[in-house]
Design an enzyme around this catalytic site. Sequence first.
Site, PDB file in Angstrom:
ATOM      1  CG  LEU A  43      10.264  -0.636   6.007  1.00 12.05           C
ATOM      2  CD1 LEU A  43      11.581  -0.265   5.327  1.00 12.05           C
ATOM      3  CD2 LEU A  43      10.275  -0.208   7.474  1.00 12.05           C
ATOM      4  CB  ALA A  94       3.396  -4.775   1.092  1.00  9.42           C
ATOM      5  CB  ALA A  95       1.611  -8.072   5.500  1.00  4.08           C
ATOM      6  CD  GLN A 103       1.082  -0.633   1.430  1.00  6.80           C
ATOM      7  OE1 GLN A 103       0.995  -1.631   0.715  1.00  6.80           O
ATOM      8  NE2 GLN A 103       1.227   0.593   0.937  1.00  6.80           N
ATOM      9  CE  LYS A 162       1.711  -3.720  11.429  1.00 11.04           C
ATOM     10  NZ  LYS A 162       1.497  -4.951  12.250  1.00 11.04           N
ATOM     11  CG  ASP A 164       4.036 -15.187  13.766  1.00  9.13           C
ATOM     12  OD1 ASP A 164       4.540 -16.284  13.475  1.00  9.13           O
ATOM     13  OD2 ASP A 164       3.807 -14.297  12.932  1.00  9.13           O
TER      14      ASP A 164
END
Length: 532
Positions: free
Chosen positions: A111, A113-114, A118, A133, A267
Amino acid sequence: MLSKYGLDFLAHSQSPLSILALPRKLFPRKHDLSQPERVRLALEELGTTYIKLGQAISTRTDLVPAEYIAELSKLQDDAPPIPYEDVCAVIVHEMGCPPERIFASFDKEPLAAASIGQVHRATLDDGTKVAVKVQRPNAQAQVEKDLQVMSDFVKVLGGTAKLRDYDLEGWLEEFAFTLRNELDYRREGRNTDKFRFSFTDDPTLHVPRVFWEFTTHRVLTMEEVGGVKITDTEALDRQGINRRRLAEECARIILTEIFEHGFFHADPHAGNFFVECDGSINLIDFGMVGTIDRPDRESLMRITLAMSNRDSETLIDELLTIGSARKPVDRQQIKMQLDRLLELNMEAPPEEFSMAQTFQDTLRMAAEHKIRIPSHMLFLARALAMAEGLGHVLDPHYRLIDTTRSQLTKFYKESRSPSALAKRAEENYLDIGEMALDLPKRTRRLFGQLERGEIQFTARLGDTGELLEHFHRAVNRLSVSVLMAGVIAGLSVLTLSVSDRFARLWVNVFLAAVIGGGLVLLAGFWRSRKAD
């Protein structure tokens, strides 16, 4: 890398980093980009840890120029997805079996991606839709390697005269601690639960539930949230959502986190906010959080209200209370600068006024006067800036200061209400009771020590060198004057006591010589005093 982005000025010939200054012709130069843009691109190419570093540096509004803050704030933690086989391997390692045996369904396509992990959609056996995650296989090892490189780099920079006062090593330790916490998804799960419990009675905000039976160090399973992205203003308008009211609600939530709960989302960028059809808000991603204790919260309230009221005296008092001065502060000078700053910012047209910018300018001015501000204040500055930016996206005419002033006044009154004071007394009743019982005994012991002379007081005075020098000269002059007066008086008595005319003549000559010499010495001292 430095040469590629035109940053090899960091590796000049006198620097230990000069080995990094490769020939410029090997790489195309980014002449058409500004230096802050080139710094951002270099950090993005360096990967996970450096992206996080850039995001952390963007909170240092007290040290970093505004153009770098603006550019580093654009850093997005995006990355290409990892293959499903790698995702499956991590889940097997963490939970003992592949995702197909754990979940009723599991989407192989991510869904989102970091750089660290992801997210995949999945369904539990009871039909609950969840978001899973999964951490990248080599994320932790890569972060540790990068942190070691940064540590070596900071040791070099920290020894320079310009950066010695900024405690770069201490700041890097704090950054490393925060980043390592992000690598532990169990901690993020606990943060999520804490936020959900804090806002249990608030129908405006929804925080997803964590499914702990499917959560480990590198896998986090949470309730899937819906809604549209808060920045999709067209979708919000189609749903008939009042964007001005939505901006006020977002600001209220962030201010409540900070000033009422003392546990805030560090954040709160727009990508973490989703809006349902009824206007309620879904908030996700609690990997980066901040905490602030009650005394600092109340001091921060006074700082913010002092800024809105242009009360520079109170502002200075609170900055010195919440921070630590590394040298004597010229109160008159900082007051003059704060008066000018508040006048320029508070008199700006409504569409140009920025509360976050005013707060950041105040912190920057404190840093210029060597007042060290706690790190959570810098996260607060970033949170306020994001809240204000989000409000402007929803409504260009929105002013965060209006919501802040009303909310802080409400919080401050509530913190001083009889029920709040009674609750605080109840929380501390054991300490209060013990102190009351021990007070007579401690008082008797203190007076006994005073009577026996066992207590000594030490006072330290700063900048007393010049004062002591003047005092020393004055004492010397007084001593010489007293000595000369004594000599003259003694010789006068001696002269009167001598009966022989010839002897008296020589005594008078000697007396005249002494008086003349004394006058010469006094004249010399007088000239030195005039010169001072």
